[in-house]
Design a protein around this motif. Structure first.
Motif, PDB file in Angstrom:
ATOM      1  N   ARG A 155      -0.774  -8.289   8.365  1.00 21.83           N
ATOM      2  CA  ARG A 155       0.548  -8.179   7.724  1.00 21.83           C
ATOM      3  C   ARG A 155       0.710  -6.798   7.082  1.00 21.83           C
ATOM      4  NH1 ARG A 155       4.613 -11.323   9.022  1.00 21.83           N
ATOM      5  NH2 ARG A 155       3.789 -13.322   9.611  1.00 21.83           N
ATOM      6  N   GLU A 156      -0.335  -6.362   6.358  1.00 25.01           N
ATOM      7  CA  GLU A 156      -0.268  -5.041   5.704  1.00 25.01           C
ATOM      8  C   GLU A 156      -0.184  -3.930   6.756  1.00 25.01           C
ATOM      9  OE1 GLU A 156      -3.189  -4.155   2.460  1.00 25.01           O
ATOM     10  OE2 GLU A 156      -3.579  -6.298   2.573  1.00 25.01           O
ATOM     11  N   LYS A 175       6.288   2.240   6.331  1.00 31.69           N
ATOM     12  CA  LYS A 175       5.599   3.261   5.525  1.00 31.69           C
ATOM     13  C   LYS A 175       5.146   4.474   6.324  1.00 31.69           C
ATOM     14  CE  LYS A 175       4.991   0.611   1.709  1.00 31.69           C
ATOM     15  NZ  LYS A 175       4.125  -0.192   0.935  1.00 31.69           N
ATOM     16  N   ARG A 224      -8.066   0.792   4.372  1.00 32.71           N
ATOM     17  CA  ARG A 224      -7.056   0.645   3.311  1.00 32.71           C
ATOM     18  C   ARG A 224      -6.225  -0.638   3.436  1.00 32.71           C
ATOM     19  NH1 ARG A 224      -3.256   5.774   3.978  1.00 32.71           N
ATOM     20  NH2 ARG A 224      -5.278   6.748   4.378  1.00 32.71           N
ATOM     21  N   PHE A 225      -6.198  -1.251   4.618  1.00 33.40           N
ATOM     22  CA  PHE A 225      -5.416  -2.487   4.782  1.00 33.40           C
ATOM     23  C   PHE A 225      -6.355  -3.663   5.040  1.00 33.40           C
ATOM     24  CE2 PHE A 225      -2.368   0.717   6.758  1.00 33.40           C
ATOM     25  CZ  PHE A 225      -1.657   0.905   5.577  1.00 33.40           C
ATOM     26  N   LYS A 226      -6.105  -4.767   4.293  1.00 28.69           N
ATOM     27  CA  LYS A 226      -6.998  -5.931   4.447  1.00 28.69           C
ATOM     28  C   LYS A 226      -6.483  -6.922   5.476  1.00 28.69           C
ATOM     29  CE  LYS A 226      -9.078  -5.735  -0.106  1.00 28.69           C
ATOM     30  NZ  LYS A 226      -8.247  -4.607  -0.612  1.00 28.69           N
ATOM     31  N   THR A 227      -5.178  -6.916   5.742  1.00 26.76           N
ATOM     32  CA  THR A 227      -4.614  -7.930   6.643  1.00 26.76           C
ATOM     33  C   THR A 227      -3.723  -7.269   7.707  1.00 26.76           C
ATOM     34  OG1 THR A 227      -2.629  -8.213   5.311  1.00 26.76           O
ATOM     35  CG2 THR A 227      -4.511  -9.608   4.741  1.00 26.76           C
ATOM     36  N   LYS A 270       3.299  -3.864   7.936  1.00 27.71           N
ATOM     37  CA  LYS A 270       4.166  -3.303   6.896  1.00 27.71           C
ATOM     38  C   LYS A 270       4.105  -1.768   6.986  1.00 27.71           C
ATOM     39  CE  LYS A 270       5.332  -3.808   2.090  1.00 27.71           C
ATOM     40  NZ  LYS A 270       4.980  -4.297   0.772  1.00 27.71           N
ATOM     41  N   HIS A 271       2.898  -1.267   7.201  1.00 26.49           N
ATOM     42  CA  HIS A 271       2.754   0.191   7.377  1.00 26.49           C
ATOM     43  C   HIS A 271       3.601   0.673   8.558  1.00 26.49           C
ATOM     44  CE1 HIS A 271       1.277   4.141   8.293  1.00 26.49           C
ATOM     45  NE2 HIS A 271       0.931   3.720   9.486  1.00 26.49           N
TER      46      HIS A 271
END
Ligand code: HEC
Length: 152
Positions: free
Chosen positions: A87-88, A96, A82-85, A91-92
């Motif tokens: 950074r994402e 999140k 579900r996350f490409k980078t 962020k999780h």
């Protein structure tokens, strides 16, 4: 730490040790146990993780902890990509995390990192990429193995 690490990478290593090492433990950067790292149930596959095999509600949303080595080559991230980078991913972990009764205790209080700390952490994670290892013929499965076992 050998002296060739930059100050940013050393800072990132310390951030890793305080926030990630309990699950992603050295030297392979995983305990190879299972954990619930606070992902929301995905809406298409509705994959509840280890509970599907053990039938134990305590294992709900527990997934195998992956290594943090060679992250350059293992994206997209998490069991469903579900996350490409990175950074994402961060962020999780910083914004999140989904609380639930099965959330792993290491993440109950969340992870709080400034933007600079996140950049340092990514610099450190990038030191775990080993291109020579990944492309080395020594570690590739010989294609003839598949041809022979598939009877072609
Ligand atoms: C409670 C244990 C736990 C902690 C603490 C934790 N993780 Fe994870 N991590 C996991 C689990 C479990 C997965 C796999 C989830 C999945 O497959 O959906 C994962 C997946 C990842 C992935 C994806 C790897 C891939 O190849 O798909 C990255 C990157 C990652 N974590 C980085 C971190 C970082 C950086 C930290 C610290 C800020 C951290 N994790 C803290 C348990 C943890």
């Amino acid at each position: 730490m050998p002296p060739s690490y930059t100050p940013k990478e050393i800072s990132g290593y310390n951030i890793y040790k305080s926030n990630c090492a309990n699950c992603h433990a050295e030297p392979l950067f995983s305990t190879y146990g299972f954990a619930n790292n606070g992902l929301v149930l995905d809406s298409t596959l509705k994959d509840i993780g280890r509970q599907k095999l053990t039938l134990n509600p305590k294992d709900s949303l527990h997934f195998k902890i992956p290594s943090l080595r060679n992250l350059n080559y293992t994206f997209p991230y998490m069991h469903d990509g579900r996350f490409k980078t990175l950074r994402e991913v961060l962020k999780h972990y910083t914004q999140k995390i989904q609380n639930s009764t099965t959330l792993s205790t290491e993440l109950k209080n969340g992870i709080s990192l400034t933007k600079k700390q996140q950049t340092d952490l990514i610099s450190f994670l990038n030191t775990l990429n080993d291109r020579d290892f990944v492309v080395s013929q020594k570690h590739q499965i010989n294609r003839s193995f598949f041809i022979n076992t598939e009877g072609n």
